[in-house]
Design an enzyme around this catalytic site. Structure first.
Site, mmCIF file in Angstrom:
data_model
loop_
_atom_site.group_PDB
_atom_site.id
_atom_site.type_symbol
_atom_site.label_atom_id
_atom_site.label_comp_id
_atom_site.label_asym_id
_atom_site.label_seq_id
_atom_site.Cartn_x
_atom_site.Cartn_y
_atom_site.Cartn_z
ATOM 1 N N ARG A 1 -42.048 44.989 -18.955
ATOM 2 C CA ARG A 1 -42.396 43.751 -18.246
ATOM 3 C C ARG A 1 -41.692 43.752 -16.893
ATOM 4 O O ARG A 1 -40.631 44.351 -16.758
ATOM 5 C CB ARG A 1 -41.894 42.554 -19.045
ATOM 6 N N LYS B 1 -35.864 54.405 -34.441
ATOM 7 C CA LYS B 1 -35.411 53.648 -35.590
ATOM 8 C C LYS B 1 -35.032 52.226 -35.155
ATOM 9 O O LYS B 1 -34.758 52.039 -33.966
ATOM 10 C CB LYS B 1 -34.237 54.355 -36.261
ATOM 11 N N LYS C 1 -27.940 66.419 -33.058
ATOM 12 C CA LYS C 1 -26.577 66.840 -32.690
ATOM 13 C C LYS C 1 -26.362 68.293 -33.103
ATOM 14 O O LYS C 1 -26.693 68.667 -34.230
ATOM 15 C CB LYS C 1 -25.539 65.945 -33.365
ATOM 16 N N GLU D 1 -16.855 54.047 -35.959
ATOM 17 C CA GLU D 1 -16.965 53.753 -34.527
ATOM 18 C C GLU D 1 -15.834 52.810 -34.148
ATOM 19 O O GLU D 1 -15.489 51.903 -34.921
ATOM 20 C CB GLU D 1 -18.296 53.083 -34.222
ATOM 21 N N HIS E 1 -28.859 57.856 -40.402
ATOM 22 C CA HIS E 1 -27.947 58.941 -40.006
ATOM 23 C C HIS E 1 -27.204 59.552 -41.214
ATOM 24 O O HIS E 1 -27.187 60.757 -41.392
ATOM 25 C CB HIS E 1 -26.901 58.462 -38.998
#
Ligand code: BG6
Length: 524
Positions: free
Chosen positions: A80, A190, A224, A258, A282
């Site tokens: 947009r 995803k 990876k 994380e 994952h």
């Protein structure tokens, strides 16, 4: 899962590293030589969004620097908001400068910016697709010959609309591949749905427009290097495979920790949570690569057949499993984030135990753990080998000193592999100490590691689906986590943990009941 014959050792003291003295010698390519993809038009829906700025544009910039794409590859952003191609490039530039693994230099940026184009408009507006069609036709005459990839980097709710409009405007068609025919592929980001039912509906819906062979479900963990190396380590070395089973392996931990929080994505995260965000995709993908049987070849379908077969042999969780072998947590402070409900029960941490019912894995527990705002950023697989019989050593002393060997596949950061084992400490007595033998990719091969999206975008342009998820695996992964999602969503009871910690104490208690411990997460 504790072996009652063997006294369980306390958590391992830090081992003494014996250095990274590994030298990598490049032996050759086990796959057919990677060809450069045909010149292609890459259309990104949601081109001004977070993913495009953080991952897609930096990846495309880097593959251009590597000279990995054939000219003229054209990138058309659709979003947009009215922007010229130059304004679109200017908008992406600071993002690429921030997230690219290589520096943005004026000359290389100008070259990249020349490949960018933009169509502004609403996704439900026919004019958007008419403008896109005109740009694709121009690209085709300049050399893309009609090859196109549509990257749906938008919320899944708008996928049906975009696909329907693309079909209506004859921009997508069923598999047209064949000698001289242009390719037409769709990349889907995803989450693929939010549960089994919606994932099936989403897959049905996409399949009503394009063939399975044209659908590329992206799970960036599969791109990876270190995740791809799991198969080479297992099947390219004869020393590991004979040990890779219940006779020698005691338990396996897979951690995706994380240190960052939800990074301003409150409303996305509230609807998702860590189980949908990380474990369903994952971590279950990594689990399947660590545990699958030997594929007949490295072809996309042979590998995906084995992964799918493996996921089918993972035992379904029942009520008791969810109550006793799964833990959900939420970091303190999450409820104060923008877009988060003040009484939110959304888990930002989860630990789950899975059992695989197969000859190879019967009785070996697999612990999966993922979370935000933990002590450190680390993704790692730890394969814990069985303890030795204690007949050779004084049982009591040996029980607390002899640590079973652990093989660690370090996915990120400091990508590498290490093996912890015991060795005799020099001296008259038989004193033992832990030692750590480590190989890091950076030292061994002295080559930069490319980002997952670089590899995946190139593979899609080449038509190689090996590192993308097939429909059957996606469905099965949803089935596996569904009981936890259902029970947790019906019953409040999230455990809280401090930001910067290793997660809730309940996760330690959960693995501790089986006589095991997690790999320690340490704040640097
Ligand atoms: C994404 C999740 O799939 O993976 C994010 O949506 C998460 O929440 C990210 O931060 C982690 O990616 P990586 O490459 O750092 O493991």
């Amino acid at each position: 899962m504790t072996d009652s014959r063997v006294p369980q050792p306390p958590p391992a003291p830090p081992a003494t590293p014996v250095g990274s003295s590994v030298t990598g010698e490049i032996l050759g390519d086990l796959t057919t030589k990677r060809r450069r993809p045909e010149p292609t038009a890459i259309v990104i829906f949601g081109a001004t969004g977070d993913l495009a700025g953080r991952k897609l544009a930096p990846a495309l910039y880097n593959i251009m620097l590597d000279n990995a794409v054939a000219e003229p590859t054209v990138i058309i952003g659709v979003s947009r908001g009215d922007l010229s191609a130059t304004q679109f490039a200017d908008k992406l530039k600071p993002k690429v400068a921030e997230f690219s693994r290589r520096k943005v230099e004026p000359a290389t940026w100008d070259k990249f910016a020349k490949s960018l184009d933009y169509v502004g408009g609403d996704f439900d507006n026919d004019a958007t697709y008419t403008a896109l069609k005109a740009k694709l036709e121009t690209a085709a005459t300049k050399g893309t010959r009609g090859n196109r990839v549509f990257y749906l980097s938008t919320p899944p709710a708008v996928f049906p609309l975009i696909l329907q409009k693309l079909e209506q405007h004859k921009l997508i068609e069923r598999d047209v591949q064949g000698p001289g025919k242009p390719s037409c592929r769709v990349i889907v980001e995803k989450p693929f749905g939010r549960d089994l039912v919606s994932a099936r509906q989403l897959n049905e819906m996409i399949a009503s427009y394009v063939d399975e062979s044209q659908i590329y479900r992206i799970d960036h963990s599969l791109g990876k290097e270190t995740v791809q190396n799991i198969l080479v380590l297992r099947f390219g070395n004869s020393i590991f495979e004979p040990l890779w089973n219940r006779n020698h392996i005691d338990y396996v931990e897979i951690t995706a920790a994380e240190s960052i929080g939800i990074e301003g994505r409150g409303s996305f995260y509230e609807a998702t949570g860590v189980v949908r965000d990380i474990i369903q995709n994952h971590l279950l993908q990594v689990l399947s690569l660590v545990t699958m049987e030997v594929p007949a070849s490295f072809s996309a379908d042979d590998i995906r057949d084995e992964k799918s077969q493996l996921l089918r042999s993972v035992r379904n969780l029942d009520l008791n499993d969810v109550a006793n072998h799964c833990v959900r947590g939420q970091y303190r402070g999450y409820r104060q984030e923008d877009g988060v409900a003040p009484n939110s029960q959304t888990p930002t941490f989860a630990a789950m135990r899975f059992i695989i019912d197969s000859w190879r894995w019967q009785g070996v527990p697999f612990y999966l753990r993922a979370g935000k705002r933990l002590a450190e950023r680390l993704t790692e697989v730890n394969i814990h080998f069985r303890a030795v019989p204690l007949v050779l050593f004084k049982e009591e002393a040996a029980g607390s000193v002899l640590q079973p060997a652990v093989l660690t596949l370090r996915i990120q950061p400091h990508e590498g592999i290490s093996l912890r084992f015991v060795a005799k400490v020099p001296g008259e007595n038989i004193n033992v100490g832990n030692v750590l033998m480590t190989m890091t990719y950076a030292d061994a091969f002295k080559r930069p590691i490319s980002e997952a999206y670089e590899r995946l975008l190139l593979d899609c342009m080449r038509g190689d689906a090996t590192l993308f998820n097939r429909r059957d695996s996606v469905d099965r992964a949803w089935e596996l986590i569904q009981p936890a999602l259902q029970i947790w969503e019906a019953t409040p009871g999230v455990s809280f943990y401090d930001a910067g910690s290793a997660g809730p104490a309940e996760a330690d208690a959960m693995i501790g009941r089986d006589g095991h411990t997690w790999r320690e997460l340490v704040k640097s």
